[in-house]
Design an enzyme around this catalytic site. Structure first.
Site, PDB file in Angstrom:
ATOM      1  N   GLU A  30      99.714  28.657  85.382  1.00 22.81           N
ATOM      2  CA  GLU A  30      98.748  28.607  84.275  1.00 22.81           C
ATOM      3  C   GLU A  30      97.321  28.611  84.821  1.00 22.81           C
ATOM      4  OE1 GLU A  30      99.497  25.653  81.239  1.00 22.81           O
ATOM      5  OE2 GLU A  30      97.394  25.660  80.649  1.00 22.81           O
ATOM      6  N   LYS A  37     101.454  16.984  77.914  1.00 22.01           N
ATOM      7  CA  LYS A  37     101.742  18.302  78.513  1.00 22.01           C
ATOM      8  C   LYS A  37     100.665  18.620  79.549  1.00 22.01           C
ATOM      9  CE  LYS A  37     101.507  22.973  78.799  1.00 22.01           C
ATOM     10  NZ  LYS A  37     100.450  23.729  79.474  1.00 22.01           N
ATOM     11  N   ASP A  63     111.934  17.624  91.937  1.00 27.41           N
ATOM     12  CA  ASP A  63     112.608  18.083  90.720  1.00 27.41           C
ATOM     13  C   ASP A  63     111.724  17.800  89.505  1.00 27.41           C
ATOM     14  OD1 ASP A  63     114.213  18.279  88.458  1.00 27.41           O
ATOM     15  OD2 ASP A  63     115.968  17.354  89.391  1.00 27.41           O
ATOM     16  N   HIS A 105      89.040  27.631  79.794  1.00 30.77           N
ATOM     17  CA  HIS A 105      90.369  28.229  79.709  1.00 30.77           C
ATOM     18  C   HIS A 105      90.316  29.747  79.686  1.00 30.77           C
ATOM     19  CE1 HIS A 105      94.236  26.313  77.998  1.00 30.77           C
ATOM     20  NE2 HIS A 105      94.086  26.070  79.270  1.00 30.77           N
TER      21      HIS A 105
HETATM   22  C1  MEV Z   1      96.877  23.231  78.262  1.00 31.88           C
HETATM   23  O1  MEV Z   1      97.862  23.673  79.167  1.00 31.88           O
HETATM   24  C2  MEV Z   1      96.737  21.734  78.320  1.00 31.88           C
HETATM   25  C3  MEV Z   1      95.787  21.128  77.296  1.00 31.88           C
HETATM   26  O2  MEV Z   1      96.155  21.570  75.975  1.00 31.88           O
HETATM   27  C4  MEV Z   1      95.937  19.643  77.413  1.00 31.88           C
HETATM   28  C5  MEV Z   1      95.254  18.859  76.318  1.00 31.88           C
HETATM   29  O3  MEV Z   1      95.048  19.360  75.216  1.00 31.88           O
HETATM   30  O4  MEV Z   1      94.959  17.666  76.603  1.00 31.88           O
HETATM   31  C6  MEV Z   1      94.376  21.574  77.521  1.00 31.88           C
END
Ligand code: MEV
Length: 442
Positions: A85, A277, A293, A390
């Protein structure tokens, strides 16, 4: 409908590729050549990769990078990361830089206990089982010694066996809950071997002949990937005013917005899922780079995040007495010996980059990676928004998708500095650039 193939695993690697090419790509030899093109040129290395898994045809490349400038417990580190990513490594690096002159990251190991379970049904005399359990436990420990002797010598081994009565949930259902210390190995194989030995011994010790009225029916013996007592904490802290102006937002306001953003993830599972995430963006990348793992690590963290009955944030923030404090409590089981650690050449390098850590140190690096990643995400989200960082990184992926030349990429990076990046805007920009070139006769 495609036809079934019997004995695929017995075919040679080339036969496996041919079968796939013939049956899924109409015999297209370019596909075959492409698969082969990703083989390692050194066949010894390639054989090793092949043997990590079954039915291996080729290698699947992922970016391997480092996030430098991490001050952790007063030492400087580079953190190796494997992740596809875009912007994750950049975000980590930004966090490292942000905290470098503010004391860096701090860590502490809270505990290192791992758990395995023998699940069994026992319809004999429950009371007798419970009354005799301390003697059964002593015999299980003694009988399993031949398996634990090496681990014992390294300072680990089995630290406890408990009998857990689960009959309130399922008739006659009991568990042996076995606690382990597995030192620098993740320990799943060791734990499973010991559990299977205990399960067999249990059947010998507890049965009608020995007066228990019945023999346990062993359902399964398996490590638990939930390790709430194998826990590391990482934190950053500084005076609120020392946060400085963050992306144009004054320190005091930034700190309040940041804390509220964490609070939102604490109270709202929808936000908590995305929040966590992002944390695992950092952790998984280190876990993969170090040959661990990531499925086990993620499963553990998500269960822990839901331990109070509602899925919640793994990180927390406080603003007290003028101090900003941001921390993560992370349960995870990792190893720096065994598994892929000595077999995958880049895993070996990752561990070297980290100074050949023991398992506890690796736990600390993972916690720092998760915290740093979350800090970067919340820092962007509560100030300039996530798209700025991003999409600029994503721009390169879009440009590659549209087969942009190096010259076009350089142009695009400048062009999009003050514009919104999307697939369409990038395509239109490229079309305009290319037609202008044609007109100019370039
Ligand atoms: C993207 O991979 C992860 C984010 O969405 C985490 C978040 O919103 O805290 C940027």
């Amino acid at each position: 409908m495609k036809k079934e193939i019997k004995g695929y695993s017995k075919l040679s690697k080339m036969q496996k590729i041919d079968w796939l090419t013939d049956n899924y790509f109409n015999g297209n030899q370019e596909v075959k050549a492409e698969l082969i093109s990703f083989w390692h040129e050194d066949l010894t290395v390639q054989n090793r990769f092949d043997e990590f898994s079954e039915n291996t045809l080729t290698n699947f490349y992922m970016p391997f990078g480092i996030a430098p400038n991490f001050l952790i417990d007063d030492e400087m580190y580079c953190i190796p990361m494997v992740i596809e990513e875009s912007s994750v490594v950049a975000a980590m690096s930004k966090s490292a830089k942000f905290w470098l002159d503010k004391g860096g990251f701090h860590t502490a190991i809270i505990d290192t206990k791992k758990i395995g379970q023998v699940h069994f049904i026992f319809s004999g005399d429950h009371l007798k089982l419970q009354e005799h359990f301390s003697s059964i436990k002593a015999q299980l420990l003694e009988g399993g010694k031949y398996l634990t002797v090496n681990m014992d010598a390294r300072g680990g081994g089995v630290t406890d066996i408990e009998l857990i009565d689960m009959t309130a949930h399922e008739p006659d259902y009991f568990q042996l809950k076995v606690s382990f210390e597995t030192c620098d190995s993740m320990g799943a194989n060791f734990i499973n071997t010991v559990l299977e030995e205990y399960a067999n011994s249990l059947k010998e010790l507890v049965n009608a002949d020995t007066g228990f009225g019945d023999t346990p029916l062993i359902i399964m013996s398996i490590v638990s990937n939930y390790t709430p007592d194998c826990m590391v904490r990482a934190w950053v802290t500084c005076k609120i005013e020392d946060l400085g102006e963050v992306n144009g937002v004054p320190a005091e306001i930034f700190a309040k917005k940041f804390k509220t953003a964490v609070r939102i993830a604490e109270v709202d599972p929808h936000r908590a899922t995305t929040h966590n995430k992002g944390i695992y963006n950092g952790i998984d990348a280190v876990i993969i780079a170090t040959g661990n793992d990531f499925r086990a690590v993620e499963a553990c963290g998500h269960t822990y995040a839901a331990r109070n009955g509602r899925y919640s944030s793994l990180t927390h923030c406080s603003l007290e007495d003028g101090m900003f404090k941001f921390w993560i409590d992370l349960p995870l089981a990792v190893g720096t010996v065994g598994g892929l650690t000595q077999l995958h050449p880049l895993v070996k390098r990752s561990l070297q980059i980290l100074g050949n850590p023991d398992a506890q140190q690796l736990m600390k690096f993972c916690a720092v990676a998760g915290l740093a990643q979350n800090f970067a995400a919340l820092r962007a989200l509560t100030t300039v928004g996530i798209q700025q960082g991003h999409m600029k990184m994503h721009l390169l992926n879009i440009l590659n998708h549209l087969n942009a030349s190096e010259e076009e990429k350089t142009f695009a990076l400048t062009y999009f500095k003050d514009k919104v990046v999307s697939f369409t805007t990038t395509r239109v920009m490229l079309e305009q650039l290319r037609s202008a070139k044609v007109k100019d006769g370039r």
